[in-house]
Design a protein around this motif. Sequence first.
Motif, PDB file in Angstrom:
ATOM      1  N   TYR A   4      12.521  59.768 -31.279  1.00 40.72           N
ATOM      2  CA  TYR A   4      11.181  59.272 -31.019  1.00 40.72           C
ATOM      3  C   TYR A   4      11.139  57.772 -31.244  1.00 40.72           C
ATOM      4  O   TYR A   4      11.598  57.269 -32.270  1.00 40.72           O
ATOM      5  CB  TYR A   4      10.178  59.978 -31.928  1.00 40.72           C
ATOM      6  CG  TYR A   4      10.185  61.463 -31.740  1.00 40.72           C
ATOM      7  CD1 TYR A   4       9.671  62.030 -30.587  1.00 40.72           C
ATOM      8  CD2 TYR A   4      10.735  62.295 -32.698  1.00 40.72           C
ATOM      9  CE1 TYR A   4       9.698  63.395 -30.391  1.00 40.72           C
ATOM     10  CE2 TYR A   4      10.764  63.664 -32.513  1.00 40.72           C
ATOM     11  CZ  TYR A   4      10.237  64.205 -31.359  1.00 40.72           C
ATOM     12  OH  TYR A   4      10.263  65.549 -31.172  1.00 40.72           O
ATOM     13  N   THR A   5      10.581  57.057 -30.268  1.00 40.36           N
ATOM     14  CA  THR A   5      10.464  55.607 -30.389  1.00 40.36           C
ATOM     15  C   THR A   5       9.077  55.204 -30.856  1.00 40.36           C
ATOM     16  O   THR A   5       8.866  54.068 -31.242  1.00 40.36           O
ATOM     17  CB  THR A   5      10.773  54.921 -29.044  1.00 40.36           C
ATOM     18  OG1 THR A   5       9.911  55.462 -28.043  1.00 40.36           O
ATOM     19  CG2 THR A   5      12.228  55.146 -28.654  1.00 40.36           C
ATOM     20  N   SER A   6       8.154  56.139 -30.827  1.00 38.86           N
ATOM     21  CA  SER A   6       6.810  55.828 -31.316  1.00 38.86           C
ATOM     22  C   SER A   6       6.188  57.073 -31.932  1.00 38.86           C
ATOM     23  O   SER A   6       6.619  58.196 -31.681  1.00 38.86           O
ATOM     24  CB  SER A   6       5.930  55.328 -30.167  1.00 38.86           C
ATOM     25  OG  SER A   6       5.664  56.383 -29.273  1.00 38.86           O
ATOM     26  N   LYS A   7       5.180  56.819 -32.721  1.00 36.17           N
ATOM     27  CA  LYS A   7       4.485  57.925 -33.367  1.00 36.17           C
ATOM     28  C   LYS A   7       3.761  58.791 -32.338  1.00 36.17           C
ATOM     29  O   LYS A   7       3.695  60.009 -32.490  1.00 36.17           O
ATOM     30  CB  LYS A   7       3.493  57.375 -34.388  1.00 36.17           C
ATOM     31  CG  LYS A   7       2.927  58.444 -35.303  1.00 36.17           C
ATOM     32  CD  LYS A   7       1.883  57.912 -36.238  1.00 36.17           C
ATOM     33  CE  LYS A   7       2.467  56.944 -37.210  1.00 36.17           C
ATOM     34  NZ  LYS A   7       1.506  56.502 -38.222  1.00 36.17           N
ATOM     35  N   SER A   8       3.278  58.173 -31.275  1.00 29.11           N
ATOM     36  CA  SER A   8       2.547  58.957 -30.270  1.00 29.11           C
ATOM     37  C   SER A   8       3.477  59.936 -29.552  1.00 29.11           C
ATOM     38  O   SER A   8       3.081  61.058 -29.240  1.00 29.11           O
ATOM     39  CB  SER A   8       1.865  58.025 -29.263  1.00 29.11           C
ATOM     40  OG  SER A   8       2.826  57.264 -28.564  1.00 29.11           O
ATOM     41  N   GLU A   9       4.743  59.522 -29.288  1.00 31.14           N
ATOM     42  CA  GLU A   9       5.702  60.451 -28.678  1.00 31.14           C
ATOM     43  C   GLU A   9       5.933  61.643 -29.586  1.00 31.14           C
ATOM     44  O   GLU A   9       5.978  62.788 -29.145  1.00 31.14           O
ATOM     45  CB  GLU A   9       7.044  59.752 -28.431  1.00 31.14           C
ATOM     46  CG  GLU A   9       7.101  58.899 -27.208  1.00 31.14           C
ATOM     47  CD  GLU A   9       8.490  58.318 -27.011  1.00 31.14           C
ATOM     48  OE1 GLU A   9       9.469  58.918 -27.505  1.00 31.14           O
ATOM     49  OE2 GLU A   9       8.583  57.273 -26.373  1.00 31.14           O
ATOM     50  N   PHE A  10       6.121  61.361 -30.879  1.00 28.60           N
ATOM     51  CA  PHE A  10       6.353  62.441 -31.841  1.00 28.60           C
ATOM     52  C   PHE A  10       5.163  63.389 -31.881  1.00 28.60           C
ATOM     53  O   PHE A  10       5.323  64.603 -31.844  1.00 28.60           O
ATOM     54  CB  PHE A  10       6.623  61.874 -33.232  1.00 28.60           C
ATOM     55  CG  PHE A  10       6.663  62.930 -34.291  1.00 28.60           C
ATOM     56  CD1 PHE A  10       7.795  63.712 -34.452  1.00 28.60           C
ATOM     57  CD2 PHE A  10       5.565  63.177 -35.094  1.00 28.60           C
ATOM     58  CE1 PHE A  10       7.840  64.703 -35.402  1.00 28.60           C
ATOM     59  CE2 PHE A  10       5.603  64.166 -36.043  1.00 28.60           C
ATOM     60  CZ  PHE A  10       6.747  64.933 -36.203  1.00 28.60           C
TER      61      PHE A  10
END
Length: 136
Positions: A4-10
Amino acid sequence: MARYTSKSEFMHDFAAGATTRVSHKNVTQTYLNAERRRQRKIASFEIGGITGGIDHTAQDKEAKANGDLFSRVARRIQKQNPGMSWIKARKYARTKDPTGRAIFNMMSAGSSNKEIRDKLHLGKKGSKPSTGKMGH
């Protein structure tokens, strides 16, 4: 495994995984292992700085110590049966040997290394039980 590159992706992936349902008849060990991995990832992921990562070092030390106890039993069995492979010795210790079964059952129940040693009267590595003779 996704990175995951961002919290939103996670959070998107987490929400998608949390809403999927698998029927009980289709649950396999692979699925259960994946669920455990996902739960550990969720537990260690920081959400807004409120929760921190879980430190598993104490649990890992305990598991290693319990594994060492169990390995000692498997080594003893392997010495008693020189032709037996390491995998078969560990299986025999887990299923047939009384001490190995007790250790394995207590490990599965979540007992600490100290509790297992005390209950089974296992001293430190290299210690031997008393012969009953006084050391003059």
